[in-house]
Design a protein around this motif. Structure first.
Motif, mmCIF file in Angstrom:
data_model
loop_
_atom_site.group_PDB
_atom_site.id
_atom_site.type_symbol
_atom_site.label_atom_id
_atom_site.label_comp_id
_atom_site.label_asym_id
_atom_site.label_seq_id
_atom_site.Cartn_x
_atom_site.Cartn_y
_atom_site.Cartn_z
ATOM 1 N N ALA A 253 0.808 -1.222 0.000
ATOM 2 C CA ALA A 253 0.000 0.000 0.000
ATOM 3 C C ALA A 253 0.845 1.278 0.000
ATOM 4 N N GLU A 254 2.073 1.199 0.455
ATOM 5 C CA GLU A 254 2.897 2.404 0.543
ATOM 6 C C GLU A 254 4.088 2.427 -0.396
ATOM 7 N N HIS A 255 4.454 1.266 -0.924
ATOM 8 C CA HIS A 255 5.687 1.184 -1.706
ATOM 9 C C HIS A 255 5.437 0.699 -3.126
ATOM 10 N N SER A 256 6.298 1.159 -4.030
ATOM 11 C CA SER A 256 6.238 0.686 -5.410
ATOM 12 C C SER A 256 7.651 0.388 -5.890
ATOM 13 N N LYS A 257 7.727 -0.484 -6.924
ATOM 14 C CA LYS A 257 9.004 -0.649 -7.608
ATOM 15 C C LYS A 257 8.958 0.269 -8.825
ATOM 16 N N LEU A 258 9.998 1.082 -8.956
ATOM 17 C CA LEU A 258 10.017 2.031 -10.067
ATOM 18 C C LEU A 258 11.078 1.675 -11.091
ATOM 19 N N PHE A 259 10.689 1.861 -12.359
ATOM 20 C CA PHE A 259 11.611 1.700 -13.473
ATOM 21 C C PHE A 259 11.564 3.004 -14.262
ATOM 22 N N ASP A 260 12.714 3.440 -14.733
ATOM 23 C CA ASP A 260 12.767 4.652 -15.526
ATOM 24 C C ASP A 260 13.457 4.282 -16.836
ATOM 25 N N THR A 261 12.771 4.469 -17.949
ATOM 26 C CA THR A 261 13.325 4.037 -19.234
ATOM 27 C C THR A 261 13.415 5.224 -20.169
ATOM 28 N N ILE A 262 14.574 5.390 -20.778
ATOM 29 C CA ILE A 262 14.784 6.631 -21.515
ATOM 30 C C ILE A 262 15.593 6.397 -22.785
ATOM 31 N N THR A 263 15.254 7.150 -23.825
ATOM 32 C CA THR A 263 16.081 7.182 -25.022
ATOM 33 C C THR A 263 16.034 8.588 -25.605
ATOM 34 N N ALA A 264 16.971 8.864 -26.519
ATOM 35 C CA ALA A 264 17.000 10.179 -27.168
ATOM 36 C C ALA A 264 17.443 10.007 -28.615
ATOM 37 N N THR A 265 17.198 11.037 -29.405
ATOM 38 C CA THR A 265 17.577 11.042 -30.824
ATOM 39 C C THR A 265 19.064 10.721 -30.973
ATOM 40 N N ARG A 266 19.367 9.837 -31.917
ATOM 41 C CA ARG A 266 20.769 9.484 -32.169
ATOM 42 C C ARG A 266 21.571 10.701 -32.608
ATOM 43 N N GLU A 267 22.809 10.747 -32.189
ATOM 44 C CA GLU A 267 23.712 11.775 -32.695
ATOM 45 C C GLU A 267 23.895 11.536 -34.197
ATOM 46 N N PRO A 268 24.018 12.591 -34.986
ATOM 47 C CA PRO A 268 24.158 12.404 -36.441
ATOM 48 C C PRO A 268 25.277 11.418 -36.767
ATOM 49 N N GLY A 269 24.939 10.417 -37.583
ATOM 50 C CA GLY A 269 25.941 9.455 -38.045
ATOM 51 C C GLY A 269 26.332 8.387 -37.039
ATOM 52 N N ASP A 270 25.767 8.413 -35.830
ATOM 53 C CA ASP A 270 26.144 7.433 -34.810
ATOM 54 C C ASP A 270 25.185 6.250 -34.852
ATOM 55 N N ALA A 271 25.710 5.109 -35.265
ATOM 56 C CA ALA A 271 24.856 3.919 -35.346
ATOM 57 C C ALA A 271 25.102 2.986 -34.165
ATOM 58 N N GLY A 272 25.918 3.412 -33.213
ATOM 59 C CA GLY A 272 26.261 2.551 -32.080
ATOM 60 C C GLY A 272 25.100 2.375 -31.117
ATOM 61 N N ASP A 273 25.312 1.539 -30.118
ATOM 62 C CA ASP A 273 24.259 1.259 -29.140
ATOM 63 C C ASP A 273 24.301 2.212 -27.955
ATOM 64 N N GLU A 274 25.466 2.786 -27.724
ATOM 65 C CA GLU A 274 25.641 3.608 -26.535
ATOM 66 C C GLU A 274 25.394 5.080 -26.849
ATOM 67 N N PRO A 275 24.461 5.725 -26.124
ATOM 68 C CA PRO A 275 24.186 7.136 -26.396
ATOM 69 C C PRO A 275 25.439 7.994 -26.185
ATOM 70 N N THR A 276 25.705 8.864 -27.138
ATOM 71 C CA THR A 276 26.896 9.719 -27.043
ATOM 72 C C THR A 276 26.465 11.183 -27.159
ATOM 73 N N GLY A 277 27.417 12.081 -27.069
ATOM 74 C CA GLY A 277 27.198 13.510 -27.304
ATOM 75 C C GLY A 277 26.028 14.052 -26.508
ATOM 76 N N ARG A 278 25.225 14.863 -27.190
ATOM 77 C CA ARG A 278 24.093 15.514 -26.541
ATOM 78 C C ARG A 278 23.079 14.495 -25.991
ATOM 79 N N SER A 279 22.902 13.385 -26.739
ATOM 80 C CA SER A 279 21.948 12.356 -26.275
ATOM 81 C C SER A 279 22.399 11.738 -24.964
#
Ligand code: FES
Ligand SMILES: [Fe+2]
Length: 340
Positions: A253-279
């Motif tokens: 009744a008082e507690h929850s399990k939280l998940f936070d999932t996030i992605t952002a626009t790929r950096e130009p020309g970056d096809a990798g899996d790891e977010p870089t630069g501004r993302s």
């Protein structure tokens, strides 16, 4: 929950993990909705969530249970249970006809998330979660797993609190250090679904920031909520988009399990899996920002009739009206059915 007026957990789909983290043969004891449960993936690839206790003599299947084919085998006497909760076999009495089963929960796997349906009034799922466009678009966005999958863990937070950010355009300067509040421009409700748009001046009062190197930029925060368990905020600064889903799954009744999932626009020309630069920066920044909210939600007391002020009055009142639907059964009953 102190001063919390509702008895049932809100109805809806809730995140119980990430698909990538539940491998074939995995068995995990979990607790959600004040109940002991077992989560496992059978050899046919199906993810199942069952009540934890074996009907035979009550062993907890999550502690020592093993996947065998399309069943989970009880660690106590080896009875095998299918993912739908029906009895597969009793190894030492294969001819026995025992009409017993384990209550099974509805599960789904959508956009990399593992979901379970909760309804305290015993109803089957009456809507589906469509997923987040950006989570499904790995060409233009970084994959959510593993970098964008943030396990917040169990916190003293109820699902109502994170979703109440939806109408809360005044909290940005105070909680998040923004230069100014947002401006509501759209409110759209359809049954369990709520979408809003808030215009927002990114980098307000600052000559330049890493996000706004050419000075403040008028952008938008679009929010979407599906029930109270899943809510997404989409930050749009020019062509740069960040999508952040907060999932709050009741444990008790008082507690929850939280998940936070996030992605952002790929950096130009970056096809990798790891977010870089501004993302990469934005993802780290937003993971930090949501922790500022946690501090509020964890220590907050629920105020049922708040003395609203200014522009928040309309939006918040609309939100409270919308959110009520999740706490009541089909006939307006507020007490969950036995067994839920
Ligand atoms: S308690 Fe599960 S098989 Fe006996
Ligand atoms: Fe916030």
């Amino acid at each position: 929950m102190r001063d919390w007026p509702y008895e049932a957990f809100p109805t809806g789909w809730y995140q119980i993990g990430y698909s990538a983290e539940l491998k074939t043969g995995d068995v995990e004891p979990v607790k959600y909705f004040d109940q002991q449960l077992v989560l496992f993936r059978t050899e046919d690839g199906q993810a199942s969530l069952l009540d934890a206790y074996c009907p035979h003599l009550g062993a907890h299947l999550g502690y020592g249970g093993k996947v065998q084919g399309d069943c989970i085998e009880c660690p106590f006497h080896g009875w095998q249970w299918r993912g739908d909760g029906s009895l597969g076999t009793i190894p030492y009495d294969p001819e026995a006809d025992r009409r017993v089963r384990i209550p099974a929960w509805h599960t789904r796997e959508v956009a990399g998330l593992l979901l379970a349906w909760y309804d305290g009034f015993g109803r089957e799922p009456f809507w589906e979660w469509p997923g987040i466009t950006e989570f499904l678009d790995e060409e233009n966005f970084y994959p959510i797993f593993p970098q964008g999958a943030d396990h917040i863990g169990i916190r003293k937070i109820i699902p109502q609190s994170p979703v109440e950010n939806t109408p809360d355009f005044e909290h940005f300067p105070y909680v998040h250090g923004a230069g100014r509040a947002g401006n509501p421009i759209l409110w759209e409700e359809k049954e369990h679904y709520l979408r809003t748009r808030i215009s927002f001046l990114f980098g307000a009062n600052k000559a330049k920031t890493w996000l706004t190197p050419d000075g403040p930029m008028e952008g938008e925060i679009e929010t979407e909520a599906w029930g109270l368990g899943l809510s997404n905020a989409r930050f749009k600064v020019g062509e740069f988009v960040t999508s952040q889903l907060t999932a709050t799954t009741p444990v008790d009744a008082e507690h929850s399990k939280l998940f936070d999932t996030i992605t952002a626009t790929r950096e130009p020309g970056d096809a990798g899996d790891e977010p870089t630069g501004r993302s990469g920066k934005m993802i780290t920044f937003q993971k930090g920002q949501i922790r500022h909210d946690f501090k509020i939600w964890e220590n907050q007391r629920y105020v049922e009739h708040p003395p609203f002020a200014g522009r928040e009055a309309d939006a918040y009142a609309s939100f409270r009206r919308w959110s009520k639907q999740f706490y009541f059964g089909p006939n307006g009953e507020s007490k969950p059915a036995a067994g839920h």
